[in-house]
Design a protein around this motif. Structure first.
Motif, PDB file in Angstrom:
ATOM      1  N   PHE A  69      -4.008  -9.080  19.068  1.00  0.00           N
ATOM      2  CA  PHE A  69      -3.021  -8.824  18.016  1.00  0.00           C
ATOM      3  C   PHE A  69      -3.529  -9.309  16.668  1.00  0.00           C
ATOM      4  O   PHE A  69      -3.343  -8.641  15.641  1.00  0.00           O
ATOM      5  CB  PHE A  69      -1.702  -9.510  18.365  1.00  0.00           C
ATOM      6  N   ASP A  70      -4.192 -10.472  16.647  1.00  0.00           N
ATOM      7  CA  ASP A  70      -4.731 -10.998  15.397  1.00  0.00           C
ATOM      8  C   ASP A  70      -5.804 -10.080  14.830  1.00  0.00           C
ATOM      9  O   ASP A  70      -5.861  -9.846  13.617  1.00  0.00           O
ATOM     10  CB  ASP A  70      -5.303 -12.398  15.624  1.00  0.00           C
ATOM     11  N   VAL A  71      -6.659  -9.558  15.705  1.00  0.00           N
ATOM     12  CA  VAL A  71      -7.722  -8.663  15.250  1.00  0.00           C
ATOM     13  C   VAL A  71      -7.135  -7.383  14.677  1.00  0.00           C
ATOM     14  O   VAL A  71      -7.587  -6.875  13.639  1.00  0.00           O
ATOM     15  CB  VAL A  71      -8.695  -8.354  16.409  1.00  0.00           C
ATOM     16  N   ILE A  72      -6.100  -6.857  15.333  1.00  0.00           N
ATOM     17  CA  ILE A  72      -5.452  -5.641  14.822  1.00  0.00           C
ATOM     18  C   ILE A  72      -4.861  -5.883  13.442  1.00  0.00           C
ATOM     19  O   ILE A  72      -5.000  -5.063  12.526  1.00  0.00           O
ATOM     20  CB  ILE A  72      -4.371  -5.163  15.815  1.00  0.00           C
ATOM     21  N   CYS A  73      -4.192  -7.029  13.269  1.00  0.00           N
ATOM     22  CA  CYS A  73      -3.608  -7.353  11.963  1.00  0.00           C
ATOM     23  C   CYS A  73      -4.683  -7.518  10.893  1.00  0.00           C
ATOM     24  O   CYS A  73      -4.524  -7.048   9.761  1.00  0.00           O
ATOM     25  CB  CYS A  73      -2.771  -8.624  12.067  1.00  0.00           C
ATOM     26  N   LEU A  74      -5.779  -8.192  11.242  1.00  0.00           N
ATOM     27  CA  LEU A  74      -6.853  -8.378  10.267  1.00  0.00           C
ATOM     28  C   LEU A  74      -7.483  -7.054   9.868  1.00  0.00           C
ATOM     29  O   LEU A  74      -7.792  -6.824   8.690  1.00  0.00           O
ATOM     30  CB  LEU A  74      -7.911  -9.324  10.841  1.00  0.00           C
ATOM     31  N   VAL A  75      -7.684  -6.166  10.840  1.00  0.00           N
ATOM     32  CA  VAL A  75      -8.260  -4.848  10.547  1.00  0.00           C
ATOM     33  C   VAL A  75      -7.318  -4.040   9.657  1.00  0.00           C
ATOM     34  O   VAL A  75      -7.750  -3.393   8.692  1.00  0.00           O
ATOM     35  CB  VAL A  75      -8.574  -4.095  11.852  1.00  0.00           C
ATOM     36  N   LEU A  76      -6.027  -4.082   9.967  1.00  0.00           N
ATOM     37  CA  LEU A  76      -5.052  -3.368   9.135  1.00  0.00           C
ATOM     38  C   LEU A  76      -5.010  -3.928   7.719  1.00  0.00           C
ATOM     39  O   LEU A  76      -4.913  -3.170   6.740  1.00  0.00           O
ATOM     40  CB  LEU A  76      -3.666  -3.444   9.782  1.00  0.00           C
ATOM     41  N   MET A  77      -5.078  -5.252   7.583  1.00  0.00           N
ATOM     42  CA  MET A  77      -5.071  -5.849   6.255  1.00  0.00           C
ATOM     43  C   MET A  77      -6.301  -5.445   5.455  1.00  0.00           C
ATOM     44  O   MET A  77      -6.211  -5.127   4.263  1.00  0.00           O
ATOM     45  CB  MET A  77      -4.973  -7.372   6.364  1.00  0.00           C
ATOM     46  N   MET A  78      -7.470  -5.443   6.092  1.00  0.00           N
ATOM     47  CA  MET A  78      -8.683  -5.057   5.386  1.00  0.00           C
ATOM     48  C   MET A  78      -8.662  -3.574   5.030  1.00  0.00           C
ATOM     49  O   MET A  78      -9.136  -3.177   3.957  1.00  0.00           O
ATOM     50  CB  MET A  78      -9.906  -5.400   6.235  1.00  0.00           C
ATOM     51  N   TRP A  79      -8.085  -2.750   5.910  1.00  0.00           N
ATOM     52  CA  TRP A  79      -8.002  -1.312   5.625  1.00  0.00           C
ATOM     53  C   TRP A  79      -7.050  -1.037   4.467  1.00  0.00           C
ATOM     54  O   TRP A  79      -7.384  -0.284   3.540  1.00  0.00           O
ATOM     55  CB  TRP A  79      -7.550  -0.563   6.869  1.00  0.00           C
ATOM     56  N   THR A  80      -5.861  -1.630   4.497  1.00  0.00           N
ATOM     57  CA  THR A  80      -4.908  -1.419   3.409  1.00  0.00           C
ATOM     58  C   THR A  80      -5.412  -2.025   2.105  1.00  0.00           C
ATOM     59  O   THR A  80      -5.222  -1.453   1.029  1.00  0.00           O
ATOM     60  CB  THR A  80      -3.545  -2.029   3.770  1.00  0.00           C
ATOM     61  N   SER A  81      -6.073  -3.182   2.189  1.00  0.00           N
ATOM     62  CA  SER A  81      -6.617  -3.790   0.973  1.00  0.00           C
ATOM     63  C   SER A  81      -7.716  -2.919   0.376  1.00  0.00           C
ATOM     64  O   SER A  81      -7.785  -2.728  -0.846  1.00  0.00           O
ATOM     65  CB  SER A  81      -7.161  -5.186   1.286  1.00  0.00           C
ATOM     66  N   GLY A  82      -8.586  -2.375   1.236  1.00  0.00           N
ATOM     67  CA  GLY A  82      -9.628  -1.487   0.744  1.00  0.00           C
ATOM     68  C   GLY A  82      -9.066  -0.232   0.103  1.00  0.00           C
ATOM     69  O   GLY A  82      -9.569   0.228  -0.934  1.00  0.00           O
ATOM     70  N   SER A  83      -8.019   0.322   0.702  1.00  0.00           N
ATOM     71  CA  SER A  83      -7.401   1.517   0.124  1.00  0.00           C
ATOM     72  C   SER A  83      -6.744   1.208  -1.213  1.00  0.00           C
ATOM     73  O   SER A  83      -6.796   2.016  -2.150  1.00  0.00           O
ATOM     74  CB  SER A  83      -6.368   2.095   1.096  1.00  0.00           C
ATOM     75  N   ALA A 118       0.826  -1.207   0.000  1.00  0.00           N
ATOM     76  CA  ALA A 118       0.000   0.000   0.000  1.00  0.00           C
ATOM     77  C   ALA A 118       0.862   1.259   0.000  1.00  0.00           C
ATOM     78  O   ALA A 118       0.585   2.230  -0.722  1.00  0.00           O
ATOM     79  CB  ALA A 118      -0.934  -0.007   1.207  1.00  0.00           C
ATOM     80  N   ILE A 119       1.926   1.260   0.799  1.00  0.00           N
ATOM     81  CA  ILE A 119       2.844   2.401   0.816  1.00  0.00           C
ATOM     82  C   ILE A 119       3.528   2.553  -0.534  1.00  0.00           C
ATOM     83  O   ILE A 119       3.688   3.665  -1.058  1.00  0.00           O
ATOM     84  CB  ILE A 119       3.876   2.231   1.941  1.00  0.00           C
ATOM     85  N   LYS A 120       3.920   1.429  -1.124  1.00  0.00           N
ATOM     86  CA  LYS A 120       4.579   1.472  -2.423  1.00  0.00           C
ATOM     87  C   LYS A 120       3.639   1.978  -3.505  1.00  0.00           C
ATOM     88  O   LYS A 120       4.045   2.719  -4.422  1.00  0.00           O
ATOM     89  CB  LYS A 120       5.084   0.074  -2.774  1.00  0.00           C
ATOM     90  N   LEU A 121       2.362   1.619  -3.411  1.00  0.00           N
ATOM     91  CA  LEU A 121       1.394   2.030  -4.412  1.00  0.00           C
ATOM     92  C   LEU A 121       1.063   3.517  -4.291  1.00  0.00           C
ATOM     93  O   LEU A 121       0.895   4.207  -5.298  1.00  0.00           O
ATOM     94  CB  LEU A 121       0.118   1.193  -4.267  1.00  0.00           C
ATOM     95  N   TYR A 122       0.990   3.996  -3.062  1.00  0.00           N
ATOM     96  CA  TYR A 122       0.653   5.402  -2.830  1.00  0.00           C
ATOM     97  C   TYR A 122       1.880   6.301  -2.857  1.00  0.00           C
ATOM     98  O   TYR A 122       1.775   7.489  -2.581  1.00  0.00           O
ATOM     99  CB  TYR A 122      -0.047   5.567  -1.479  1.00  0.00           C
ATOM    100  N   SER A 123       3.048   5.763  -3.170  1.00  0.00           N
ATOM    101  CA  SER A 123       4.277   6.560  -3.131  1.00  0.00           C
ATOM    102  C   SER A 123       4.353   7.588  -4.244  1.00  0.00           C
ATOM    103  O   SER A 123       5.269   8.418  -4.255  1.00  0.00           O
ATOM    104  CB  SER A 123       5.497   5.628  -3.222  1.00  0.00           C
TER     105      SER A 123
END
Length: 314
Positions: free
Chosen positions: A188-202, A107-112
């Protein structure tokens, strides 16, 4: 051994064998390229850890469960059971953290392309090694309680409340304690899943906007081919979405088993099968779709051919 157990054994054997073959092939390619002086990209370091963690999941859970499905019972002692379950939990957590890191890095690479994200792109490769090491340390420490809950067949006679996995046993604690412990450990798993869904959505939102802009620039006579960056993003989106699906289904089924008084053997087998789906599916997707992996394969066979020709000429 009945026909149902035999069929189940072949299913686990096919799934585990294919996954180990795919992950081991990628692992050998990445490490061979690194040892021969080929400069790996930052994303290759993440993928290298991902395939290693996936391989460890299959070794620690897939192989013992396959042996148990074919009728081999109690082939592990108490120490072996504790080690196998501990390694599985650590590898499963590392695989989750690495998939989250992969999604965030892409996501960072794509938005760079925007100025605001350019600084994060330059810093992200330097943080990859630190994040990978932190992921291992975190899960090695948070899963230290697992060996206390698992024991071999020699100690199973002294415990009445237990869950039978076919080759090892696990202690069944009070439901309230299990739920509280599960909430703490799954944070920790929930945080990772939320981050993955957020970055994937973006990333999906970015690709949609990119496609709309391209349609205004390119005519129908000259169809636009997606860039390597966009194709890599699509592959990672498929990986992340499949990981979230299999991980969520496995977590739900595992929680159901914990809350069930006496789960049947086929119910115990469901989380094992779901845990092995992503480690089996992901390496073949990377080999087929990832251009850089294909280049590593070609470089590998080219170097082998060169060495064979040199030996023949001598």
């Amino acid at each position: 051994m009945g026909s149902a157990s035999l069929e189940k054994g072949f299913v686990f054997l096919l799934e585990t064998g294919a996954g180990i073959l795919g992950n081991s092939s990628l692992l050998c390619l990445y490490n061979f390229s690194w040892l021969t002086g080929h400069k790996l990209k930052p994303i290759d370091l993440i993928l290298n850890q991902l395939v290693f963690a996936n391989n460890l999941v299959l070794y620690s859970k897939g192989i013992p469960h396959t042996m148990a499905a074919f009728g081999l019972k109690y082939f592990l002692d108490d120490v072996g059971c504790k080690l196998v379950f501990y390694l599985h939990r650590v590898a499963r957590g590392v695989s989750l953290g690495t998939a989250c890191l992969l999604s965030g890095f892409q996501a960072i690479k794509l938005y760079s392309r925007t100025y605001r994200w350019l600084e994060h792109k330059t810093r992200s490769p330097k943080c990859i090694t630190f994040c990978c090491s932190l992921c291992w340390i975190l899960h090695l420490l948070t899963n230290v309680f697992i060996p206390m809950q698992v024991f071999g067949p020699t100690n199973s006679k002294n415990v009445s409340a237990k869950t039978h996995f076919g080759y090892c046993f696990s202690l069944r604690s009070d439901r309230l304690i299990v739920l509280l412990l599960g909430v703490v450990l799954s944070s920790f798993d929930v945080i990772c899943l939320v981050l993955m869904m957020w970055t994937s959505g973006s990333m999906v939102f970015f690709l949609i906007r990119h496609k709309q802009r391209v349609q205004h620039i390119h005519s129908n006579l000259f169809p636009h081919r997606p860039s390597h960056e966009v194709r890599a993003t699509r592959i990672i989106l498929i990986l992340v979405s499949s990981f979230v699906t299999f991980y969520s289904l496995s977590s739900i089924s595992t929680l159901y088993i914990i809350l069930t008084v006496s789960p049947s053997q086929w119910l115990v087998d469901i989380p094992v099968f779901l845990d092995s789906c992503f480690p089996t599916f992901s390496p073949f997707l990377l080999i087929i779709s990832n251009i850089h992996s294909s280049q590593l394969v070609l470089n590998f066979w080219a170097k082998i051919s060169c060495k064979a020709n040199l030996v023949k000429n001598l």
